[in-house]
Design an enzyme around this catalytic site. Structure first.
Site, PDB file in Angstrom:
ATOM      1  NE  ARG A  51      48.079  41.773  32.927  1.00  0.00           N
ATOM      2  CZ  ARG A  51      49.271  42.252  33.536  1.00  0.00           C
ATOM      3  NH1 ARG A  51      50.370  41.710  33.460  1.00  0.00           N
ATOM      4  NH2 ARG A  51      48.820  43.152  34.408  1.00  0.00           N
ATOM      5  CB  VAL A  52      43.374  38.493  36.963  1.00  0.00           C
ATOM      6  CG1 VAL A  52      43.382  37.075  36.920  1.00  0.00           C
ATOM      7  CG2 VAL A  52      44.406  39.302  37.803  1.00  0.00           C
ATOM      8  CG  ASP A  53      45.576  43.438  34.872  1.00  0.00           C
ATOM      9  OD1 ASP A  53      45.481  43.099  33.933  1.00  0.00           O
ATOM     10  OD2 ASP A  53      46.774  44.075  35.307  1.00  0.00           O
ATOM     11  CG  ASP A  54      40.000  46.332  33.135  1.00  0.00           C
ATOM     12  OD1 ASP A  54      39.470  45.332  32.880  1.00  0.00           O
ATOM     13  OD2 ASP A  54      39.639  47.032  33.973  1.00  0.00           O
ATOM     14  CB  VAL A  55      46.413  44.660  30.897  1.00  0.00           C
ATOM     15  CG1 VAL A  55      47.773  44.205  30.116  1.00  0.00           C
ATOM     16  CG2 VAL A  55      46.954  45.730  31.780  1.00  0.00           C
TER      17      VAL A  55
END
Ligand code: PRX
Length: 704
Positions: free
Chosen positions: A569-573
C-alpha cells in the site's frame, strides 16, 4: 494531466526489493520482502509438467491467452458479451458496457449488461439443479473439531435451504433492495445466507465474525440494516466467539443511535449449555425452527444487471470503513470467469478456499465464483493451526482437494513448524496452489511450491482488492507461462493495469509507480454506500488527458517482461495478516482512552503477519506508563475494532515528530518502527519543529 486529489502528493512508493531500495526515495516504506529476502528472485519457474498430467489446461498455452487478452482489451463489449451469454439471462442486455472514470467529464460510473435481467442465485443453484446436478456435493463442512460429524450439502440441499431462508427473510419484511447484515461463523449456512439474500434481491452486508460490537454496530447503522443473520457462537481453535452476545451489544449501540434492529435469525452452532443465549421474544428466531416451518418454494427476483448485489465494508486511509458496492451482472460474470481460468476449475474438482466469507475472498471465491462453476467446496470453520499445524494438509487428503487458496501469512505461520506436518500427508490430489491478500515473499513462495506442492503444482499469486471484486493480476496455469516467485505476473482478461506517477503521468516499459487501472472490468466497484464524493476522491482522483483511472492504492514495479511486482500500500492502510486496517481507525480507538494525549499508528515489517501494527502513544502529563495501561490500550483496539487489530508494538513516546505546522511525520515513524534509522534512511529531519524527538524515539524504542 489534472491531479484532483491533493493528498496523492503524500503517497509514498515502496521499494520491491532491498537491492531496489538503495535507489528508492528516502521515504520508501520497508516491506516484508525486503526483510525476508535479500533480493527478489528473477528465477523463472515453468508450470510443472505434472500439472498437465492432471489437467488438459483450459487454454492452449500462453499464446492462446495472449490472443484472448488482446481481444478482451481491443473489444471488451464483444469479449464479455460472449462470456456473459453462457449464463442465464431472463431478459437480454441492450448495451454491454459504458463508463466514465474522469470526474471532470461528468458523473463517474461503470455499467455492464445494461437492461439485462438475471439472478446470481439462480445461476449458482437452480441452473445446476435443473441440469441434473442436484446430487452433486456443493459444501463439505469441515468443522473446527476434527472428526465431529456435521452435515455436508448437495446442490439440491443448498437450493432447498436457500429458498426456505429467503422466505423467512420475506416474512421478516425484507424486500428487494433492502440491506441485510450477516454476522456468522464460516459454516455452510453463511454462503447459504448470502445466496438467500441474492435470490430475493436483498443486498447483503457480511461482517466478519472477528469484529467487535462497536465495529458491527457502525456497519449496521451505515447500511441501515434492521435484519441480521447470526449464530449463537462458534469455536475457532480453542477460542469461543459468542456471536449472539456481540450482536446483542451492537443492537444496544444501534438503539442509542435511534436505529432499531427488528429481527435476528440465529443459527445454533454450539452445544446446549448455560451459555446458550435466551432469544429476545418477538424479535429473534432460531434458524432451524424458522426454516422448518418456511415455505420450501421461493421464486427468484429478476434483477437488473446494475442492481446492487452486496455491500462489503473495508478500510481506507481516512475515516471510518467504507461500504464498497458491487452490482449483479458484471460481478457474476467476472467472479465466475476468474475462478474458472485462474484456478483451472473443472468438473470433479474439490476447491478449498481458506478465507472467511466475511472478506471479499470468501465472497468471490467461496459463495459466488466456484458455485457459478458448479464446484464442490470445503467450508472450513476452524483455523490452520488447530489442533496443530498439519490440519490443512489432512483436510486436503481427506477430501481429495484439488486446489487450495490461502494467504501468505498462513503459509509463513505454517512454515515455522518445518516440513514435518506437511510431509505427514500425501497431498497427491492437489493440482494448483493459490495465494491472496498480500505480497508473497519468495521464501514463502518456494516453500509453498516445493514443500506443499512437491514441485508439482503451479502457484496462482492473485492480486486484487475488495473494490475490484475479482482477481485482476495472476498467472494462469498454461504451458509457456513462466512464474517468478513473488510476482503476480500478468493481467486477467479485460484488465489494463498501468503505472502512473502521483501527477498522473503513465510510465511506459519497466519502472515503478502507482498502480492504476485504465477502463472498467465487469466487477469494478460501483460506489461507496451513501458517499459519492468519497468514492470519487478515493478511487478516481487522477485524470489523464483523455480518460481517468481507477487508482488502486498499491505501489507496483513492472519488470522487463511486463510482470507486475506489487510493493504494498502507498496510503495509510496497514495489511496485517492479509486484513486491511486504516491507521486512522486504530488511532481513533487508542485516543479514546482517557490517559492518552496523542497516538500515531504505522505498519512495520512482521515476519508472519506481513505488516504488524505499531502504535506510538503519548500519555497525558502526569500519567505513568505501565503494563496495565499497555493491556488497557490493547483491549481498547479489540473493543473498538476486533481482536485482529490488537497492536504488535506499543511505543511510549514522550513526543511525536512534527513539522512546524504541527503535521506528524509518519515516514520517520515508519523508519523507527522498522529499525531503519541510519541518517541516510531517516532523510531530512531539519524541517521538524524539534529534531531531537527523533533521537529520543530511537532511544526509547521497545524493539531496541
Ligand atoms: O495491497 C494489496 C493487497 O491487499 C490489498 C487489498 O486488500 P483487500 O481489499 O482486503 O482484499 C484482499 C483480498 C483480495 C491490495 O490493495 N494484496 C492483495 N492480494 C495481493 C496483495 N498484494 C500483493 N500481492 C497479492 N497477491
Amino acid at each position: 494531466p489534472a491531479l484532483l486529489l491533493p493528498a496523492a502528493a503524500g503517497l509514498v512508493l515502496t521499494p520491491a526489493t532491498r537491492t531496489h531500495s538503495s535507489a528508492a526515495a528516502p521515504h520508501a516504506r520497508p516491506t516484508i520482502r525486503a526483510v525476508l529476502d535479500v533480493d527478489v528472485s528473477q528465477q523463472r519457474v515453468p508450470v510443472p509438467a505434472a500439472f498437465f498430467e492432471k489437467s488438459d489446461g483450459l487454454l492452449n498455452g500462453k499464446a492462446a491467452y495472449d490472443e484472448m487478452y488482446q481481444r478482451s482489451v481491443d473489444d471488451p463489449s464483444a469479449f464479455w458479451g460472449e462470456v456473459a451469454s453462457q449464463f442465464h439471462w431472463e431478459e437480454p442486455w441492450s448495451e454491454v458496457m459504458s463508463y466514465n472514470f474522469a470526474p471532470s467529464k461528468g458523473e463517474v460510473f461503470t455499467s455492464w449488461f445494461k437492461g439485462g435481467k438475471t439472478n446470481v442465485c439462480f445461476n449458482a443453484l437452480d441452473r445446476h439443479v435443473a441440469a441434473g446436478h442436484g446430487d452433486q456435493v456443493a459444501f463439505i463442512h469441515e468443522p473446527n473439531e476434527e472428526g465431529e460429524t456435521v452435515k455436508s450439502y448437495t446442490y439440491a440441499e443448498v437450493l432447498d435451504e436457500v429458498q426456505r431462508l429467503a422466505n423467512v427473510l420475506k416474512e421478516k419484511g425484507v424486500r428487494k433492495g433492502d440491506r441485510v447484515s450477516i454476522f456468522m461463523p464460516m459454516v455452510p449456512q453463511l454462503p447459504i445466507a448470502m445466496l438467500a439474500c441474492a435470490r430475493i434481491g436483498a443486498v447483503h452486508s457480511v461482517v466478519f465474525g472477528g469484529f467487535s460490537a462497536e465495529a458491527l454496530s457502525g456497519r449496521l447503522i451505515d447500511a441501515q440494516s434492521t435484519v441480521v443473520l447470526t449464530a449463537d457462537g462458534v469455536m475457532r481453535g480453542v477460542k469461543p466467539i459468542n456471536l449472539y452476545d456481540i450482536v446483542q451489544a451492537a443492537t444496544k449501540i444501534c438503539g442509542e443511535a435511534c436505529m432499531e434492529v427488528e429481527a435476528l435469525v440465529v443459527l445454533k452452532r454450539l452445544p446446549d449449555s448455560d451459555k446458550t443465549p435466551t432469544l429476545v421474544e418477538g424479535r429473534d428466531v432460531w434458524w432451524s425452527e424458522a426454516i422448518a416451518s418456511a415455505d420450501p418454494k421461493c421464486d427468484v427476483e429478476w434483477m437488473d444487471a446494475e442492481d446492487p448485489l452486496f455491500v462489503l465494508y473495508t478500510s481506507g486511509s481516512t475515516g471510518k470503513p467504507k461500504g464498497v458496492l458491487h452490482s449483479t451482472g458484471g460481478y457474476m460474470v467476472y467472479a465466475a470467469t476468474t475462478s474458472k481460468y485462474v484456478f483451472d476449475l473443472q468438473d470433479g474438482d474439490t476447491f478449498f478456499c481458506t478465507a472467511d466469507c466475511g472478506w471479499i475472498t470468501g465472497h468471490s471465491y467461496v459463495t459466488y465464483g466456484p458455485m457459478l462453476n458448479r464446484a464442490t467446496q470445503v467450508i472450513f470453520e476452524g483455523v490452520p493451526s488447530y489442533p496443530d499445524n498439519g490440519r490443512l494438509w489432512r483436510i486436503v487428503d481427506e477430501h481429495q482437494v484439488t486446489q487450495i487458496y490461502t494467504a501468505p501469512t498462513a503459509i509463513r505461520a505454517l512454515m515455522r513448524s518445518g516440513e514435518g506436518p506437511v510431509k505427514a500427508s500425501s497431498r497427491k490430489s492437489l493440482k494448483l496452489l493459490g495465494s491472496v491478500g498480500e505480497p508473497i515473499n519468495p521464501e514463502a513462495w518456494r516453500w509453498y511450491f516445493e514443500v506443499v506442492g512437491d514441485s508439482r503444482c503451479p502457484i496462482a499469486d492473485t492480486w486484487w482488492q475488495t473494490e475490484t471484486g475479482g482477481i485482476m493480476i495472476a498467472p494462469l496455469p498454461l504451458e509457456g507461462w513462466a512464474q517468478k516467485p513473488g510476482s503476480a505476473s500478468l493481467p486477467f482478461f479485460g484488465v489494463q493495469p498501468v503505472l502512473i506517477t502521483p501527477e498522473g503521468k503513465e510510465i511506459e516499459g519497466p519502472g515503478e509507480g502507482l498502480l492504476a487501472i485504465k477502463a472498467p472490468w465487469p466487477s469494478t466497484i460501483r460506489g461507496v454506500v451513501g458517499d459519492y464524493d468519497r468514492y470519487v476522491t478515493t478511487y478516481f482522483p487522477i485524470e489523464g488527458e483523455e480518460y481517468g483511472y481507477y487508482l488502486t492504492g498499491d505501489g507496483c514495479r513492472r519488470d522487463e517482461d511486463g510482470y507486475h511486482w506489487i510493493t504494498g500500500r502507498v496510503d495509510d492502510v496497514i495489511n496485517t495478516s492479509g486484513h486491511r486496517i486504516g491507521t486512522a481507525e486504530v488511532e481513533s480507538a487508542v485516543v479514546l482512552h482517557p490517559d492518552v494525549a496523542e497516538a500515531a499508528v504505522v505498519g512495520f515489517p512482521h515476519p508472519i503477519k506481513g505488516e504488524g501494527i505499531y502504535i506510538y502513544v503519548t500519555l497525558n502529563e502526569g500519567v505513568e506508563q505501565s503494563d496495565e495501561l499497555l493491556q488497557a490500550l490493547r483491549m481498547q483496539c479489540r473493543g473498538e475494532i476486533g481482536a485482529f487489530a490488537s497492536p504488535d508494538v506499543i511505543h511510549w513516546a514522550p513526543a511525536l515528530p512534527k513539522t512546524r505546522s504541527g503535521k506528524i511525520m509518519r515516514r520517520i515513524l515508519r523508519k523507527i518502527a522498522s529499525k531503519d534509522t541510519d541518517a541516510d534512511s531517516l532523510g531530512d529531519t531539519s524541517t521538524l519543529a524539534d529534531p531531537s524527538v527523533v533521537d529520543t524515539l530511537i532511544a526509547t524504542s521497545p524493539l531496541a
